[in-house]
Design an enzyme around this catalytic site. Sequence first.
Site, PDB file in Angstrom:
ATOM      1  N   SER A   1      -0.936  72.532 -11.800  1.00 50.81           N
ATOM      2  CA  SER A   1      -0.600  73.066 -13.133  1.00 50.81           C
ATOM      3  C   SER A   1      -0.578  74.583 -13.125  1.00 50.81           C
ATOM      4  CB  SER A   1      -1.661  72.594 -14.130  1.00 50.81           C
ATOM      5  OG  SER A   1      -1.566  73.309 -15.339  1.00 50.81           O
ATOM      6  N   ALA A   2       0.271  75.157 -13.977  1.00 50.40           N
ATOM      7  CA  ALA A   2       0.319  76.621 -14.123  1.00 50.40           C
ATOM      8  C   ALA A   2      -0.789  77.123 -15.038  1.00 50.40           C
ATOM      9  CB  ALA A   2       1.674  77.019 -14.712  1.00 50.40           C
TER      10      ALA A   2
ATOM     11  N   LYS B   1       6.106  78.498 -11.219  1.00 47.80           N
ATOM     12  CA  LYS B   1       7.166  77.510 -11.020  1.00 47.80           C
ATOM     13  C   LYS B   1       8.444  78.145 -11.577  1.00 47.80           C
ATOM     14  CE  LYS B   1       3.872  73.778 -12.029  1.00 47.80           C
ATOM     15  NZ  LYS B   1       3.410  72.782 -13.007  1.00 47.80           N
TER      16      LYS B   1
ATOM     17  N   GLU C   1       6.398  65.668 -13.368  1.00 46.76           N
ATOM     18  CA  GLU C   1       6.614  66.906 -14.120  1.00 46.76           C
ATOM     19  C   GLU C   1       7.403  66.668 -15.398  1.00 46.76           C
ATOM     20  OE1 GLU C   1       6.424  70.010 -14.730  1.00 46.76           O
ATOM     21  OE2 GLU C   1       5.292  70.787 -13.045  1.00 46.76           O
ATOM     22  N   ASP C   2       7.056  67.418 -16.450  1.00 45.86           N
ATOM     23  CA  ASP C   2       7.846  67.333 -17.692  1.00 45.86           C
ATOM     24  C   ASP C   2       8.747  68.547 -17.877  1.00 45.86           C
ATOM     25  OD1 ASP C   2       5.685  69.126 -18.222  1.00 45.86           O
ATOM     26  OD2 ASP C   2       6.060  68.888 -20.366  1.00 45.86           O
TER      27      ASP C   2
END
Length: 218
Positions: free
Chosen positions: A114-115, A145, A169-170
Amino acid sequence: MNKKGFIFDLDGVIVDTARYHFLAWRKLAETLGISFNEKDNEQLKGVSRVRSLEKILSWGNVNLTRDRFDELLERKNQDYLGYIADMNEDEILPDVPRVLSYLKQNEQPIALGSASKNARVILEEVGLLNVFDAIVDGTNVTKAKPNPEVFLIAAEKLRVAPEKCIVFEDALAGIQAANNAGMTSVGIGNPTILREAMYVFKDFTEIPTEFFSKLISE
Ligand code: BG6
Ligand code: MG
């Protein structure tokens, strides 16, 4: 047992926090007189906090001093933290527990990619902190990303080669990051937005168990 690496994004994949990021960014954009809708928000999904603010400012042609920029970043995060303060397991997205326990039962390594710098707080609140074999979040990466850094570090931590990893991923930026890492990309959400993904499902309820067993045995 054949081992793959299963890497999950957090916001909008594991938990329903993507809407809280949207609400906090919209509030901030409006205070700057910059219009901001769900379509604009798609371009911020998966993107780091700093990069998100840079994008919003460029859309409004607004220039800020470094201090004001940092102040706004902090304000957005405070608003966001307000939204997530009382989260509990009810905000885990449908069928995520089914998928995680299936992978656990089948001894598959699982990572978070996750970012977000708030990832651990959220996982703790919803009771999933101990489910992941590796956690890579916004505190561990320097490149946002669609750069593949976050997923490559996750693969390394799981000790699984990138080509044996599957990313959920969304965000379009996240799908591109997974593709750039040489991993299998699975989009969770709208197939038009996530058209670069190798597979797309509306949500986890649409993914049959056979999909996972096939990925494991391939
Ligand atoms: C991503 C979200 O997971 O994390 C983005 O999709 C967000 O919307 C980014 O900007 C950074 O999150 P945070 O919590 O550190 O501001
Ligand atoms: Mg996301």
